[in-house]
Motif scaffolding. Structure first.
Motif, PDB file in Angstrom:
ATOM      1  N   SER A 233       0.840  -1.035   0.064  1.00  0.00           N
ATOM      2  CA  SER A 233       0.044  -0.133   0.143  1.00  0.00           C
ATOM      3  C   SER A 233       0.837   1.402  -0.132  1.00  0.00           C
ATOM      4  O   SER A 233       0.524   2.095  -0.562  1.00  0.00           O
ATOM      5  CB  SER A 233      -1.117  -0.096   1.171  1.00  0.00           C
ATOM      6  OG  SER A 233      -0.261  -0.204   2.386  1.00  0.00           O
ATOM      7  N   GLY A 234       2.153   1.292   0.595  1.00  0.00           N
ATOM      8  CA  GLY A 234       3.120   2.629   0.774  1.00  0.00           C
ATOM      9  C   GLY A 234       3.403   2.482  -0.710  1.00  0.00           C
ATOM     10  O   GLY A 234       3.598   3.813  -1.031  1.00  0.00           O
ATOM     11  N   MET A 235       3.922   1.526  -1.556  1.00  0.00           N
ATOM     12  CA  MET A 235       4.647   1.634  -2.782  1.00  0.00           C
ATOM     13  C   MET A 235       3.301   1.958  -3.671  1.00  0.00           C
ATOM     14  O   MET A 235       3.536   2.767  -4.659  1.00  0.00           O
ATOM     15  CB  MET A 235       5.032   0.293  -3.102  1.00  0.00           C
ATOM     16  CG  MET A 235       6.546   0.091  -2.534  1.00  0.00           C
ATOM     17  SD  MET A 235       7.789   1.396  -3.313  1.00  0.00           S
ATOM     18  CE  MET A 235       7.717   0.855  -4.970  1.00  0.00           C
ATOM     19  N   ALA A 236       2.231   1.709  -3.545  1.00  0.00           N
ATOM     20  CA  ALA A 236       1.148   2.040  -4.234  1.00  0.00           C
ATOM     21  C   ALA A 236       0.911   3.632  -4.198  1.00  0.00           C
ATOM     22  O   ALA A 236       1.026   4.370  -5.364  1.00  0.00           O
ATOM     23  CB  ALA A 236      -0.195   1.458  -3.980  1.00  0.00           C
ATOM     24  N   ALA A 237       1.107   4.134  -3.035  1.00  0.00           N
ATOM     25  CA  ALA A 237       0.968   5.483  -2.781  1.00  0.00           C
ATOM     26  C   ALA A 237       2.326   6.327  -3.484  1.00  0.00           C
ATOM     27  O   ALA A 237       1.843   7.459  -4.163  1.00  0.00           O
ATOM     28  CB  ALA A 237       1.013   5.709  -1.292  1.00  0.00           C
ATOM     29  N   VAL A 238       3.216   6.045  -3.318  1.00  0.00           N
ATOM     30  CA  VAL A 238       4.470   6.552  -3.935  1.00  0.00           C
ATOM     31  C   VAL A 238       4.315   6.294  -5.342  1.00  0.00           C
ATOM     32  O   VAL A 238       4.558   7.463  -6.220  1.00  0.00           O
ATOM     33  CB  VAL A 238       5.757   5.929  -3.187  1.00  0.00           C
ATOM     34  CG1 VAL A 238       7.054   6.364  -3.922  1.00  0.00           C
ATOM     35  CG2 VAL A 238       5.822   6.042  -1.950  1.00  0.00           C
ATOM     36  N   LEU A 239       3.905   5.245  -5.829  1.00  0.00           N
ATOM     37  CA  LEU A 239       3.839   5.089  -7.407  1.00  0.00           C
ATOM     38  C   LEU A 239       2.930   6.201  -7.787  1.00  0.00           C
ATOM     39  O   LEU A 239       3.047   6.576  -9.141  1.00  0.00           O
ATOM     40  CB  LEU A 239       3.370   3.850  -7.737  1.00  0.00           C
ATOM     41  CG  LEU A 239       3.270   3.198  -9.220  1.00  0.00           C
ATOM     42  CD1 LEU A 239       4.494   3.741  -9.989  1.00  0.00           C
ATOM     43  CD2 LEU A 239       2.860   1.997  -9.345  1.00  0.00           C
ATOM     44  N   ARG A 240       1.480   6.272  -7.124  1.00  0.00           N
ATOM     45  CA  ARG A 240       0.697   7.112  -7.721  1.00  0.00           C
ATOM     46  C   ARG A 240       1.246   8.702  -7.694  1.00  0.00           C
ATOM     47  O   ARG A 240       1.009   9.272  -8.766  1.00  0.00           O
ATOM     48  CB  ARG A 240      -0.455   7.098  -6.573  1.00  0.00           C
ATOM     49  CG  ARG A 240      -1.671   7.904  -7.143  1.00  0.00           C
ATOM     50  CD  ARG A 240      -2.800   7.968  -6.040  1.00  0.00           C
ATOM     51  NE  ARG A 240      -2.455   8.455  -4.752  1.00  0.00           N
ATOM     52  CZ  ARG A 240      -3.220   8.514  -3.820  1.00  0.00           C
ATOM     53  NH1 ARG A 240      -4.426   7.824  -3.854  1.00  0.00           N
ATOM     54  NH2 ARG A 240      -2.709   8.952  -2.511  1.00  0.00           N
ATOM     55  N   HIS A 241       1.900   8.795  -6.735  1.00  0.00           N
ATOM     56  CA  HIS A 241       2.518  10.352  -6.728  1.00  0.00           C
ATOM     57  C   HIS A 241       3.715  10.450  -7.813  1.00  0.00           C
ATOM     58  O   HIS A 241       3.568  11.634  -8.556  1.00  0.00           O
ATOM     59  CB  HIS A 241       3.449  10.984  -5.403  1.00  0.00           C
ATOM     60  CG  HIS A 241       2.297  11.014  -4.238  1.00  0.00           C
ATOM     61  ND1 HIS A 241       1.630  12.197  -4.471  1.00  0.00           N
ATOM     62  CD2 HIS A 241       2.104  10.413  -3.293  1.00  0.00           C
ATOM     63  CE1 HIS A 241       1.046  12.171  -3.293  1.00  0.00           C
ATOM     64  NE2 HIS A 241       1.081  11.232  -2.441  1.00  0.00           N
ATOM     65  N   ALA A 242       4.364   9.417  -8.186  1.00  0.00           N
ATOM     66  CA  ALA A 242       5.425   9.301  -9.264  1.00  0.00           C
ATOM     67  C   ALA A 242       4.859   9.583 -10.596  1.00  0.00           C
ATOM     68  O   ALA A 242       5.409  10.282 -11.331  1.00  0.00           O
ATOM     69  CB  ALA A 242       6.219   8.148  -9.072  1.00  0.00           C
ATOM     70  N   LEU A 243       3.900   8.752 -10.878  1.00  0.00           N
ATOM     71  CA  LEU A 243       3.151   9.029 -12.273  1.00  0.00           C
ATOM     72  C   LEU A 243       2.330  10.344 -12.262  1.00  0.00           C
ATOM     73  O   LEU A 243       2.228  10.681 -13.581  1.00  0.00           O
ATOM     74  CB  LEU A 243       2.301   7.598 -12.470  1.00  0.00           C
ATOM     75  CG  LEU A 243       3.067   6.268 -12.287  1.00  0.00           C
ATOM     76  CD1 LEU A 243       2.118   5.107 -12.321  1.00  0.00           C
ATOM     77  CD2 LEU A 243       4.143   6.051 -13.247  1.00  0.00           C
ATOM     78  N   ALA A 244       1.756  10.791 -11.455  1.00  0.00           N
ATOM     79  CA  ALA A 244       1.027  11.840 -11.553  1.00  0.00           C
ATOM     80  C   ALA A 244       1.833  13.146 -11.691  1.00  0.00           C
ATOM     81  O   ALA A 244       1.426  14.222 -12.211  1.00  0.00           O
ATOM     82  CB  ALA A 244      -0.127  12.038 -10.317  1.00  0.00           C
ATOM     83  N   ASP A 245       3.061  13.098 -10.823  1.00  0.00           N
ATOM     84  CA  ASP A 245       3.707  14.542 -10.555  1.00  0.00           C
ATOM     85  C   ASP A 245       5.205  14.461 -11.380  1.00  0.00           C
ATOM     86  O   ASP A 245       5.634  15.457 -11.303  1.00  0.00           O
ATOM     87  CB  ASP A 245       3.896  14.722  -8.969  1.00  0.00           C
ATOM     88  CG  ASP A 245       2.478  14.812  -8.447  1.00  0.00           C
ATOM     89  OD1 ASP A 245       1.834  15.286  -9.138  1.00  0.00           O
ATOM     90  OD2 ASP A 245       2.492  14.725  -7.346  1.00  0.00           O
ATOM     91  N   VAL A 246       5.448  13.279 -11.635  1.00  0.00           N
ATOM     92  CA  VAL A 246       7.145  13.397 -11.974  1.00  0.00           C
ATOM     93  C   VAL A 246       7.150  12.707 -13.433  1.00  0.00           C
ATOM     94  O   VAL A 246       7.853  13.411 -14.416  1.00  0.00           O
ATOM     95  CB  VAL A 246       7.869  12.386 -11.122  1.00  0.00           C
ATOM     96  CG1 VAL A 246       9.368  12.567 -11.509  1.00  0.00           C
ATOM     97  CG2 VAL A 246       7.701  13.086  -9.681  1.00  0.00           C
ATOM     98  N   ALA A 247       6.816  11.372 -13.839  1.00  0.00           N
ATOM     99  CA  ALA A 247       7.162  11.000 -15.162  1.00  0.00           C
ATOM    100  C   ALA A 247       5.982   9.751 -15.342  1.00  0.00           C
ATOM    101  O   ALA A 247       5.442   9.540 -14.489  1.00  0.00           O
ATOM    102  CB  ALA A 247       8.488  10.473 -15.308  1.00  0.00           C
ATOM    103  N   PRO A 248       5.839   9.587 -16.687  1.00  0.00           N
ATOM    104  CA  PRO A 248       4.735   8.446 -17.009  1.00  0.00           C
ATOM    105  C   PRO A 248       5.310   7.093 -16.624  1.00  0.00           C
ATOM    106  O   PRO A 248       4.563   6.201 -16.852  1.00  0.00           O
ATOM    107  CB  PRO A 248       4.530   8.858 -18.591  1.00  0.00           C
ATOM    108  CG  PRO A 248       5.935   9.277 -18.863  1.00  0.00           C
ATOM    109  CD  PRO A 248       6.443  10.263 -17.844  1.00  0.00           C
ATOM    110  N   LEU A 249       6.573   6.842 -16.330  1.00  0.00           N
ATOM    111  CA  LEU A 249       7.132   5.562 -16.096  1.00  0.00           C
ATOM    112  C   LEU A 249       7.762   5.786 -14.952  1.00  0.00           C
ATOM    113  O   LEU A 249       8.760   6.928 -14.764  1.00  0.00           O
ATOM    114  CB  LEU A 249       8.089   5.209 -17.303  1.00  0.00           C
ATOM    115  CG  LEU A 249       7.326   4.490 -18.667  1.00  0.00           C
ATOM    116  CD1 LEU A 249       8.486   4.366 -19.556  1.00  0.00           C
ATOM    117  CD2 LEU A 249       6.438   3.479 -18.413  1.00  0.00           C
ATOM    118  N   ALA A 250       7.739   4.605 -14.044  1.00  0.00           N
ATOM    119  CA  ALA A 250       8.474   4.759 -12.970  1.00  0.00           C
ATOM    120  C   ALA A 250       9.165   3.241 -12.591  1.00  0.00           C
ATOM    121  O   ALA A 250       8.628   2.160 -12.918  1.00  0.00           O
ATOM    122  CB  ALA A 250       7.451   4.721 -11.593  1.00  0.00           C
ATOM    123  N   SER A 251      10.524   3.352 -12.334  1.00  0.00           N
ATOM    124  CA  SER A 251      11.042   1.960 -12.344  1.00  0.00           C
ATOM    125  C   SER A 251      11.899   1.658 -11.007  1.00  0.00           C
ATOM    126  O   SER A 251      11.583   2.919 -10.013  1.00  0.00           O
ATOM    127  CB  SER A 251      12.404   1.982 -13.462  1.00  0.00           C
ATOM    128  OG  SER A 251      13.403   3.025 -13.078  1.00  0.00           O
TER     129      SER A 251
END
Length: 281
Positions: A233-251
């Protein structure tokens, strides 16, 4: 036979050609691309040299030689040229890290003069995500770390680093450089945590970031909270922020022996697309 003239240190005039090489694989090359986009190719600002390998007058491959030695888009000929240059210069880095195949060849050539390594991690799956699965609920308590919470998040960062790398980031300079890096991520709004009663339960950061891809790092759950699927659940939250605010792909990349983490990341939407290798000194 390759000669010394095959490679050279790149400078500001080589920026466009360097970015073109990095853009061939925005996910794999995110770490180096982010540094170059932020600092250019001036060694002082970049924190190291950028070496270029040319074939028929065309820039084909790179190696970032700073705190890490990182081969970029490097086939066997380029790796051999970079290894020779690195061998002559002597080891100045604390690790070699990059795509597994190129890094394995690079280390095999450098080990006779640079070895032994403190640890070799030959396969670290590279995982990529472009969306949070609809059946995974992001932790609503995971949020950006505030600047006034450095004293709260720093012990968790040190614990994570020590657990992951095997040495404390406080060694050497007393942790000044590491603390500065943590503060940089906090100030940039790229440090995330779930904080309860003044202590970190879960944390992760968005480290390297370009407009094409970003890299999540430093994922950590406090030991007494492990086994409760807080990392998902924590990674899902961080991933949501990453994709919304930073870049279209997260690795991210993860040790192959960490089967629990790999399974958790897959459930959150990450898929394995390649592998890195790390040599730690």
């Amino acid at each position: 036979m390759l000669t010394q003239t095959t490679t050279r240190v790149l400078g500001p005039g080589d920026l466009d050609a360097t970015l073109a090489v990095l853009d061939r694989d925005p996910v794999t090359n995110a770490f180096v691309a982010a540094r170059v986009q932020a600092a250019g190719l001036d060694p002082w600002r970049l924190g190291g040299e950028m070496w270029g390998w040319y074939a028929d007058g065309r820039l084909e491959s790179l190696a970032y030689a700073g705190a890490n030695l990182v081969p970029v888009e490097a086939g066997p000929e380029a790796v051999r040229a970079f290894a020779e240059r690195a061998r002559r210069a002597g080891r100045r880095c604390s690790s070699i890290v990059g795509p597994a195949e190129a890094t394995a060849l690079l280390w095999s050539l450098l080990e006779p003069s640079w070895g032994p390594a403190r640890e070799v991690r030959p396969r670290q799956p590279l995982m990529v995500a472009s969306a949070v699965p609809p059946d995974i609920a992001p932790d609503p308590y995971v949020r950006r770390v505030r600047k006034d919470e450095m004293d709260i998040v720093m012990p968790a960062c040190v614990a994570m680093f020590t657990e992951e790398v095997g040495v404390s980031p406080l060694a050497g300079d007393g942790g000044l450089l590491y603390q500065a890096r943590v503060a940089e991520l906090v100030s940039a709004g790229r440090s995330f945590a779930r904080i309860e009663d003044g202590r970190v339960v879960f944390k992760a950061e968005i480290g390297a970031a370009t407009d094409r891809a970003c890299q999540i790092q430093g994922v950590w759950v406090a030991p007494e909270f492990r086994g409760r699927r807080l990392s998902e659940s924590g990674m899902a939250a961080v991933l949501r922020h990453a994709l919304a605010d930073v870049a279209p792909l997260a690795s991210l990349y993860v040790n192959d022996f960490n089967t629990a983490a790999r399974a958790a990341y897959r459930r959150v939407g990450f898929r394995e697309t390649g592998a890195f290798m790390s040599v730690l000194f």
